[in-house]
Design an enzyme around this catalytic site. Sequence first.
Site, mmCIF file in Angstrom:
data_model
loop_
_atom_site.group_PDB
_atom_site.id
_atom_site.type_symbol
_atom_site.label_atom_id
_atom_site.label_comp_id
_atom_site.label_asym_id
_atom_site.label_seq_id
_atom_site.Cartn_x
_atom_site.Cartn_y
_atom_site.Cartn_z
ATOM 1 N N SER A 239 2.081 10.380 -11.202
ATOM 2 C CA SER A 239 0.850 9.992 -10.509
ATOM 3 C C SER A 239 0.632 10.904 -9.305
ATOM 4 O O SER A 239 1.474 10.959 -8.400
ATOM 5 C CB SER A 239 0.958 8.548 -10.012
ATOM 6 O OG SER A 239 0.006 8.340 -8.986
ATOM 7 N N HIS B 257 -1.367 11.821 -14.203
ATOM 8 C CA HIS B 257 -1.980 10.509 -13.961
ATOM 9 C C HIS B 257 -2.791 10.567 -12.676
ATOM 10 O O HIS B 257 -2.244 10.846 -11.598
ATOM 11 C CB HIS B 257 -0.882 9.436 -13.864
ATOM 12 C CG HIS B 257 -1.377 8.039 -13.753
ATOM 13 N ND1 HIS B 257 -1.799 7.292 -14.833
ATOM 14 C CD2 HIS B 257 -1.523 7.243 -12.668
ATOM 15 C CE1 HIS B 257 -2.168 6.083 -14.413
ATOM 16 N NE2 HIS B 257 -2.009 6.028 -13.114
ATOM 17 N N ASP C 225 -5.046 8.639 -10.038
ATOM 18 C CA ASP C 225 -5.363 7.286 -9.547
ATOM 19 C C ASP C 225 -6.641 7.289 -8.729
ATOM 20 O O ASP C 225 -6.657 7.738 -7.591
ATOM 21 C CB ASP C 225 -4.207 6.770 -8.693
ATOM 22 C CG ASP C 225 -3.052 6.284 -9.546
ATOM 23 O OD1 ASP C 225 -1.901 6.620 -9.220
ATOM 24 O OD2 ASP C 225 -3.314 5.573 -10.533
ATOM 25 N N MET D 2 -9.400 5.296 -6.720
ATOM 26 C CA MET D 2 -9.492 4.016 -6.017
ATOM 27 C C MET D 2 -10.761 3.991 -5.159
ATOM 28 O O MET D 2 -11.094 4.988 -4.515
ATOM 29 C CB MET D 2 -8.267 3.823 -5.110
ATOM 30 C CG MET D 2 -6.964 3.822 -5.871
ATOM 31 S SD MET D 2 -5.576 3.556 -4.749
ATOM 32 C CE MET D 2 -4.216 3.782 -5.903
ATOM 33 N N HIS E 63 -6.969 6.794 -14.235
ATOM 34 C CA HIS E 63 -6.817 5.345 -14.034
ATOM 35 C C HIS E 63 -7.866 4.896 -13.023
ATOM 36 O O HIS E 63 -7.728 5.177 -11.825
ATOM 37 C CB HIS E 63 -5.390 5.086 -13.528
ATOM 38 C CG HIS E 63 -5.088 3.656 -13.213
ATOM 39 N ND1 HIS E 63 -3.946 3.312 -12.517
ATOM 40 C CD2 HIS E 63 -5.749 2.512 -13.466
ATOM 41 C CE1 HIS E 63 -3.923 1.992 -12.375
ATOM 42 N NE2 HIS E 63 -4.997 1.480 -12.934
ATOM 43 N N MET F 75 -9.381 2.450 -10.764
ATOM 44 C CA MET F 75 -9.241 1.205 -10.022
ATOM 45 C C MET F 75 -10.517 1.047 -9.193
ATOM 46 O O MET F 75 -10.511 1.157 -7.951
ATOM 47 C CB MET F 75 -7.976 1.253 -9.142
ATOM 48 C CG MET F 75 -6.699 1.175 -9.975
ATOM 49 S SD MET F 75 -5.233 1.703 -9.088
ATOM 50 C CE MET F 75 -5.342 3.472 -9.374
ATOM 51 N N MET G 48 0.221 -2.904 -15.239
ATOM 52 C CA MET G 48 0.599 -2.670 -13.853
ATOM 53 C C MET G 48 1.858 -3.437 -13.523
ATOM 54 O O MET G 48 1.920 -4.659 -13.734
ATOM 55 C CB MET G 48 -0.529 -3.088 -12.902
ATOM 56 C CG MET G 48 -1.817 -2.294 -13.035
ATOM 57 S SD MET G 48 -1.579 -0.525 -12.871
ATOM 58 C CE MET G 48 -0.984 -0.415 -11.174
ATOM 59 N N GLY H 126 4.791 3.763 -4.046
ATOM 60 C CA GLY H 126 6.006 3.397 -3.313
ATOM 61 C C GLY H 126 6.276 1.908 -3.190
ATOM 62 O O GLY H 126 7.098 1.485 -2.375
ATOM 63 N N ASP I 232 2.980 1.238 -15.032
ATOM 64 C CA ASP I 232 2.564 1.957 -13.829
ATOM 65 C C ASP I 232 2.908 1.149 -12.578
ATOM 66 O O ASP I 232 2.369 0.074 -12.360
ATOM 67 C CB ASP I 232 1.036 2.140 -13.921
ATOM 68 C CG ASP I 232 0.464 2.962 -12.800
ATOM 69 O OD1 ASP I 232 -0.769 3.129 -12.781
ATOM 70 O OD2 ASP I 232 1.243 3.431 -11.945
ATOM 71 N N GLY J 80 6.286 1.454 -9.442
ATOM 72 C CA GLY J 80 7.712 1.187 -9.219
ATOM 73 C C GLY J 80 8.601 1.680 -10.341
ATOM 74 O O GLY J 80 9.725 1.214 -10.519
HETATM 75 C C1 DX5 Z 1 -0.934 2.188 -7.917
HETATM 76 C C2 DX5 Z 1 -1.153 3.343 -8.870
HETATM 77 C C3 DX5 Z 1 0.142 3.877 -9.392
HETATM 78 C C4 DX5 Z 1 1.025 4.428 -8.277
HETATM 79 C C5 DX5 Z 1 2.428 4.571 -8.764
HETATM 80 O O1 DX5 Z 1 -2.149 1.551 -7.685
HETATM 81 O O2 DX5 Z 1 -1.928 2.950 -9.976
HETATM 82 O O3 DX5 Z 1 -0.107 4.907 -10.355
HETATM 83 O O4 DX5 Z 1 0.533 5.660 -7.847
HETATM 84 O O5 DX5 Z 1 3.193 4.936 -7.658
HETATM 85 P P1 DX5 Z 1 4.768 4.626 -7.634
HETATM 86 O O6 DX5 Z 1 5.321 5.272 -8.892
HETATM 87 O O7 DX5 Z 1 5.255 5.268 -6.366
HETATM 88 O O8 DX5 Z 1 4.922 3.138 -7.653
HETATM 89 ZN ZN ZN Z 2 -2.122 4.415 -11.721
#
Ligand code: DX5
Ligand code: ZN
Length: 224
Positions: free
Chosen positions: A10, A35, A37, A39, A68, A70, A139, A147, A175, A177
């Site tokens: 990501s 990936h 993200d 937002m 992705h 969001m 998720m 993180g 996706d 952690g």
């Molecule tokens: C969270 C994102 C994830 C995130 C993953 O909203 O969709 O893709 O970046 O980040 P880590 O792998 O650090 O949890």
């Molecule tokens: Zn994501």
Amino acid sequence: MARPITIAPSILSADFGRLAEEIQSIDAAGADWIHCDVMDGHFVPNITFGPPVIKAVRGASKKIFDVHLMIAPADPYLAAFADAGADIITVHAEAGPHLDRSLQAIRALGKKAGVSINPGTPESVIEYVLDRLDLILLMTVNPGFGGQAFIPAVVDKIRRVKGLVGDRPIDIEVDGGVTPETAGVVAKAGANVLVAGSAVFKGGTQQSYGTNISAIRKAAEVAR
Ligand code: DX5
Ligand code: ZN
């Protein structure tokens, strides 16, 4: 036939000041997908980037851009993400009332269609759209930030979604952690695409990215 283990770093955890260079680095370091993200500060409590940034970095890698979304609403922006170079466009089931129509619209744009569901959302929401799907993104954190801690309760959902999918050609992506310590349990439960941000980008060099990607891939493959 099990679908191949795919590692999708990501870029949320990348250095945004050097985004194209970072994408080149994870590509060279062994990333299978990139990936992205997206937002909007409305569907999730954070704002990242939109189509212009994806268009700007598209040339940095020939690998699949796994976008992705969001965002809510998502439908008005699908064409812009397709034009920007997304290969897979994933919308959240929670982002609007017409999931079937959104998935049809993504495929009509010639892109692969994905749905994402948050940790608290039951898998039943995708029961009637399975044949519209190329990817299901589960998720394992509440979306918005990298993180965060992995939510173990979702592992059982991965297993149930795997059962729902059966032998359909659908990737199951996880996706949030994902680390070498959690990769095995999600792969064993049925996920084959693993998104990882902080666990890949820690160390900040192409060499560390490669080591991190290999560790996650190995943990997933031995656990299957
Ligand atoms: C969270 C994102 C994830 C995130 C993953 O909203 O969709 O893709 O970046 O980040 P880590 O792998 O650090 O949890
Ligand atoms: Zn994501």
